[in-house]
Design an enzyme around this catalytic site. Structure first.
Site, short mmCIF file in Angstrom:
data_model
loop_
_atom_site.label_atom_id
_atom_site.label_comp_id
_atom_site.label_asym_id
_atom_site.label_seq_id
_atom_site.Cartn_x
_atom_site.Cartn_y
_atom_site.Cartn_z
N SER A 279 0.85 -1.33 0.01
CA SER A 279 -0.02 0.27 0.12
C SER A 279 0.81 1.21 -0.22
CB SER A 279 -0.93 -0.02 1.08
OG SER A 279 -1.49 1.25 1.51
N TYR B 293 -2.33 -1.49 10.55
CA TYR B 293 -2.13 -1.59 9.09
C TYR B 293 -0.80 -1.01 8.37
CZ TYR B 293 -3.72 -1.08 4.22
OH TYR B 293 -3.97 -1.38 2.67
C1 BGC Z 1 -6.13 1.51 2.20
C2 BGC Z 1 -7.31 2.42 1.79
C3 BGC Z 1 -6.88 3.88 1.52
C4 BGC Z 1 -5.78 4.16 0.66
C5 BGC Z 1 -5.43 5.24 0.41
C6 BGC Z 1 -5.11 2.06 1.22
O1 BGC Z 1 -3.99 1.00 1.32
O2 BGC Z 1 -6.73 0.18 2.04
O3 BGC Z 1 -7.96 2.49 2.96
O4 BGC Z 1 -8.10 4.64 1.15
O5 BGC Z 1 -4.69 3.16 1.00
O6 BGC Z 1 -5.29 6.01 1.45
#
Ligand code: BGC
Length: 255
Positions: free
Chosen positions: A143, A156
């Site tokens: 991410s 996360y």
């Molecule tokens: C998350 C989302 C978020 C996106 C941008 C992703 O990794 O799961 O919840 O909107 O990142 O911030």
């Protein structure tokens, strides 16, 4: 067909980005295994859709945070499909709470799925690939939050930051076996994980203001990058994170 003759496992591929990756890899010629947890119906639907287009697919239930289930996932794949060339660590979860109120059990769950899962899966996949002695591809769906803080999402972000260094470290260890390891780091992709954001026009507008391209990304756009990284064309890419975020990380706010 870029992935003809290859066998791929995509974790968490009954929905969202994983579903797009599995579908895209099958269209590129790979035989794919749809890993899922929970009810089998969505995974079975992905399998049926892939088979209807003439590619090979099967669904396997396996919780990525459980070592026995992960080993069984890889073993079942090699038994049914003959080999394993591509492993995509896609399964993930997030749950938002202010840091001081973050429940310990939830911290453990997010770390188990988002970080321990990729560790277990990469380990099982690498062992199978080393035995084949024919190289391989491990791709982690990380991410932008492997780099960018996200308030209320501490576990996360910690897991994705950990996934960055897991990827870099094992990329070096596995390079002698011609197994490449890379992260794809998506920004805001329109999938069920963002149901809370999609449900509120105000929160959605605030998120779009953070993205220079001003729109959600599509799961298929992430799938195209995954197909490239899985293909022979990406043989010299390893140990890197490939961002796909509409410029989100470069947003300069009010400047
Ligand atoms: C998350 C989302 C978020 C996106 C941008 C992703 O990794 O799961 O919840 O909107 O990142 O911030």
């Amino acid at each position: 067909m870029e992935l003809q003759g290859k066998v791929a496992i995509v974790t968490g591929s009954a929905t969202g980005i994983g579903k797009a990756i599995a579908t895209g890899m099958a269209a590129a010629g790979a035989a794919v295994v749809i890993d899922y947890v929970g009810a089998p119906d969505p995974a079975d639907a992905v399998v049926a859709s892939i088979r209807s287009k003439g590619s090979q697919a099967m669904a396997v239930a396996a919780d990525v945070s459980d070592p026995d289930q992960v080993n069984s996932l890889v073993q079942q794949t090699v038994k049914a499909m003959g080999r394993l060339d591509i492993f995509v660590n896609n399964a993930g979860m997030e749950s938002k709470y202010p840091f001081t109120e973050y429940p310990f059990e939830l911290w453990q769950k997010v770390i188990a799925v988002d970080l321990t899962g990729p560790f277990l899966c990469a380990q099982a996949a690498a062992k199978a690939m080393i035995q084949q002695a024919d190289g391989g591809r491990i791709i982690n769906i990380s991410s932008v939050h492997e780099d960018l803080p996200m308030p209320t999402n501490a576990p996360y972000c910690a897991a994705k930051g950990g996934l960055r260094m897991l990827m870099r470290t094992i990329a070096v260890e596995l390079a002698p076996h011609k197994i490449t390891v890379n992260n794809i780091a998506p920004g805001a992709i329109y999938t069920p994980i963002d149901a809370d954001v999609e449900a509120s026009k105000k929160i959605e507008a605030a998120l779009m203001a953070e993205i220079p391209l001003g729109r959600w990304g599509k799961p298929e756009e992430v799938a195209d990058l995954a197909i490239f990284l899985a293909s022979d064309a990406a043989g010299y890419c390893t140990g890197s994170t490939f961002f796909i975020d509409g410029g989100m990380l470069r947003q300069s706010g009010s400047l």
